[in-house]
Write an enzyme that holds these catalytic residues in place. Structure first.
Site, PDB file in Angstrom:
ATOM      1  N   LYS A 259     -23.614   8.582  16.382  1.00  0.00           N
ATOM      2  CA  LYS A 259     -24.156   9.905  16.062  1.00  0.00           C
ATOM      3  C   LYS A 259     -23.009  10.927  16.007  1.00  0.00           C
ATOM      4  O   LYS A 259     -21.972  10.712  16.629  1.00  0.00           O
ATOM      5  CB  LYS A 259     -25.123  10.349  17.175  1.00  0.00           C
ATOM      6  CG  LYS A 259     -26.416   9.574  17.248  1.00  0.00           C
ATOM      7  CD  LYS A 259     -27.245  10.068  18.436  1.00  0.00           C
ATOM      8  CE  LYS A 259     -28.542   9.268  18.582  1.00  0.00           C
ATOM      9  NZ  LYS A 259     -29.532   9.596  17.545  1.00  0.00           N
ATOM     10  N   ARG A 333     -36.915   1.308  18.251  1.00  0.00           N
ATOM     11  CA  ARG A 333     -37.963   0.400  17.737  1.00  0.00           C
ATOM     12  C   ARG A 333     -37.672  -1.050  18.114  1.00  0.00           C
ATOM     13  O   ARG A 333     -38.579  -1.850  18.194  1.00  0.00           O
ATOM     14  CB  ARG A 333     -38.106   0.581  16.214  1.00  0.00           C
ATOM     15  CG  ARG A 333     -36.878   0.245  15.426  1.00  0.00           C
ATOM     16  CD  ARG A 333     -36.879   0.872  14.038  1.00  0.00           C
ATOM     17  NE  ARG A 333     -36.666   2.311  14.103  1.00  0.00           N
ATOM     18  CZ  ARG A 333     -36.635   3.105  13.037  1.00  0.00           C
ATOM     19  NH1 ARG A 333     -36.829   2.611  11.827  1.00  0.00           N
ATOM     20  NH2 ARG A 333     -36.428   4.401  13.168  1.00  0.00           N
TER      21      ARG A 333
END
Length: 486
Positions: A259, A333
Site C-alpha cells: 500500500k 477474503r
C-alpha cells in the site's frame, strides 16, 4: 454535573419544552432554570448546549442540551430513529462539556429513552489515551433519577461493547498482535461460565487445511491465531447457533502489493471485523442473551517478507478450491474463505461475517452505512430493523451472478482473488468471491471498510476508529434470540 434535555418548540417562535427530568429540576430551583433558558439568548437548537453554574448545591454545573423536536421518530428517508439519534448526540455533547470542566461525575437525564441516553454518554466520553502521559479527566456518567435504570444499564452495555471494539481497533499494531488480540478477548470473557474460548495455534490451522489463511500469515514474523468463541446462552446446547466471523488482519501492509505509505498506519484497524464481532459476543454474554453464538476470527498480519504471497501464486482453500492471488492486498477474503468453510461445521441458524474488506465499499457508501451482501431476505430484514434502532445503518448491496463471473474467470485456478475488471464494482466482486465458500442458506457479509473510522460524521463518537457496527450486531442477536424464544 447534570445534563438535562430540552425539546425545540413545535411551532416557530413558541416556547421550548423541558423533559420531565428538566421540569422536576426546574421545580427544585423554583423555576429559575426555565427563566434562564428563555432569557439567555435564542432557543436552543438540536445538539446545542448552554451551561448554568450555581443553580443547585448538588449540581454546581448544569448543561442544558437541545434534543430537537419531541415527536421525532423513525425517519423513512434516513432509515433510522431520529429521536434516538438526537438523544445520543445531545447527551454526548453535554457529557463532554462536563468533562471539559473536569467534573468527575455526571448525572444524565434519560430524555425519554434511557438506553439511547446511556449510549450517547458512554460512547461520547470514550477516548483512546492509553499511551499518553497527559490524559483527559475520567468522567463517570450515571442515570439521573431511577425510573429507567434497566434501559440505562442496557445502553451502557451496548456502548461499552462498541468502545471495546474501538479500543482494539485504535491500539497500535505492536500492542494488538494476533495473540494479544485473542488474549484480550479471552480475558473479557473469563468471568462468564457459559463461554468457552479456544485460542488455536498455527499447528491447528495447518491440520484444518486452511491454505488460503496460512498463505497470508506466512509473510509475517507474528504467528497466526484462529480465535474460536462459544457462547452458550440458548435453552439447549443443541440449538442451532448464530455464527459470527470476523476478518482479523491486525496490520495490513498490502504484502508484496504494498500500500502507499500515506495513511498506512490506519491499517492497524484492519481487524475491525474481528473486533466488532468479538465485542458483540462479549456484550451478548453481559446481556445474557438467550441464544447460542459462535465467534470465529482468523488473526494474522499481512507483511511483505521473503516468505510472503507473490502476485500470481495459487493457494488452496479449506474446501479444496484453488485461488490465484493476483493482488496480495486482497488478503481479507483469503482469511475469510477458510473461516467461512469452517463456520459451516456448526449447523448454523445464520452465518454473518464482518470485514474491513474493500476500499471500494468506502467509495460506494462512505461512512453513512455498512454495506450488506446477503443471500437471505429474512436475514437482511433482521439486520435492517436492528440498524434502524441503533442508528448504525446498513444498506443492501447486490450479489449478482454478474460479479461471480468476474472472479471465477481465472487463468490458473478456480478463482481469482480480484475481479477481472480490477476496480469496477470492487466491493461486489469481493462479496461474490466469498459467496464461493458459502453453502448456508442464511449468510450475510458486512463490508465495514467505509465505517471503520470517524472524522466528524457521527456526532457522539470522537475522531478515531469507530467500532461500528457493534451495536447493530448486538441488537440483531437480541432480536434473533427473541425470535427463538417466541
Amino acid at each position: 454535573g447534570l445534563v438535562l434535555g430540552i425539546y425545540s418548540s413545535e411551532k416557530d417562535g413558541g416556547a421550548a419544552q423541558l423533559t420531565s427530568a428538566g421540569e422536576a429540576f426546574d421545580k427544585l430551583v423554583s423555576g429559575r432554570l426555565r427563566e434562564l433558558v428563555s432569557t439567555c439568548g435564542p432557543p436552543l437548537k438540536k445538539g446545542k448546549t448552554r451551561i448554568f453554574h450555581g443553580l443547585h448545591q448538588d449540581f454546581p454545573s448544569v448543561v442544558v442540551v437541545g434534543l430537537g423536536k419531541k415527536n421525532a421518530g423513525i425517519n423513512d428517508q434516513e432509515n433510522w430513529n431520529e429521536g434516538k439519534e438526537n438523544i445520543r448526540a445531545a447527551v454526548a455533547v453535554g457529557c463532554r462539556q462536563i468533562q471539559d470542566l473536569e467534573i468527575p461525575c455526571v448525572e444524565v437525564d434519560p430524555c425519554g429513552d434511557a438506553q439511547a441516553a446511556a449510549e450517547g454518554a458512554v460512547l461520547g466520553l470514550h477516548e483512546y489515551n492509553e499511551l499518553k502521559q497527559k490524559k483527559k479527566p475520567v468522567v463517570t456518567p450515571q442515570l439521573h433519577g431511577s425510573a429507567e435504570s434497566e434501559a440505562w444499564q442496557k445502553g451502557v452495555l451496548y456502548a461499552e461493547g462498541q468502545n471495546l471494539a474501538r479500543y482494539l481497533m485504535e491500539a497500535p499494531a505492536n500492542y494488538i498482535t494476533p495473540i494479544k488480540f485473542a488474549e484480550h478477548i479471552e480475558q473479557k470473557l473469563r468471568s462468564f461460565s457459559n463461554v468457552k474460548v479456544h485460542i488455536r495455534p498455527e499447528s491447528w490451522i495447518v491440520t484444518q487445511q486452511m491454505g488460503a489463511f496460512l498463505s497470508v500469515a506466512k509473510g509475517s514474523a507474528e504467528p497466526p491465531i484462529f480465535l474460536e468463541i462459544h457462547y452458550s446462552g440458548g435453552a439447549n446446547a443443541s440449538d442451532h447457533p448464530l455464527v459470527f466471523v470476523g476478518k482479523g488482519v491486525t496490520f495490513d501492509s498490502g504484502g508484496i502489493s504494498l500500500k502507499p505509505s500515506s495513511g498506512m498506519d490506519a491499517m492497524r484497524a484492519d481487524m475491525g471485523g474481528a473486533a466488532t464481532v468479538c465485542s458483540a459476543i462479549v456484550t451478548a454474554a453481559a446481556l445474557n442473551l438467550p441464544l447460542n453464538i459462535i465467534g470465529l476470527a482468523p488473526l494474522c498480519e499481512n507483511m511483505p517478507s521473503g516468505k510472503a504471497n507473490k502476485p500470481g501464486d495459487v493457494v488452496r482453500a479449506k474446501n479444496g478450491k484453488t485461488i490465484q492471488v493476483d493482488n496480495t492486498d486482497a488478503e481479507g477474503r483469503l482469511l475469510l474463505a477458510d473461516a467461512l468453510c469452517y463456520a459451516h461445521s456448526f449447523n448454523a441458524r445464520a452465518i454473518v461475517n464482518a470485514a474491513t474488506l474493500t476500499g471500494a465499499m468506502d467509495v460506494a457508501l462512505g461512512s453513512a452505512a455498512t454495506g450488506v451482501f446477503t443471500n437471505s431476505s429474512w436475514l437482511w430484514s433482521h439486520l435492517y430493523e436492528a440498524s434502524v434502532v441503533t442508528g448504525d445503518r446498513v444498506w443492501r448491496m447486490p450479489l449478482f451472478q454478474h460479479y461471480t463471473k468476474q472472479v471465477t474467470d481465472s487463468p490458473l485456478a478456480d478463482l481469482s482473488n480480484i475481479g477481472k475488471y480490477s476496480r469496477a464494482g470492487g466491493a461486489c466482486t469481493a462479496a461474490a468471491f466469498l459467496k464461493e465458500f458459502v453453502t448456508a442458506s442464511h449468510w450475510a457479509h458486512l463490508d465495514i471498510a467505509g465505517v471503520m473510522s470517524n472524522k466528524d460524521e457521527v456526532p457522539y463518537l470522537r475522531k478515531g476508529m469507530a467500532g461500528r457496527p457493534t451495536r447493530t450486531l448486538v441488537e440483531f442477536a437480541a432480536r434473533l434470540s427473541q425470535d427463538s424464544h417466541n
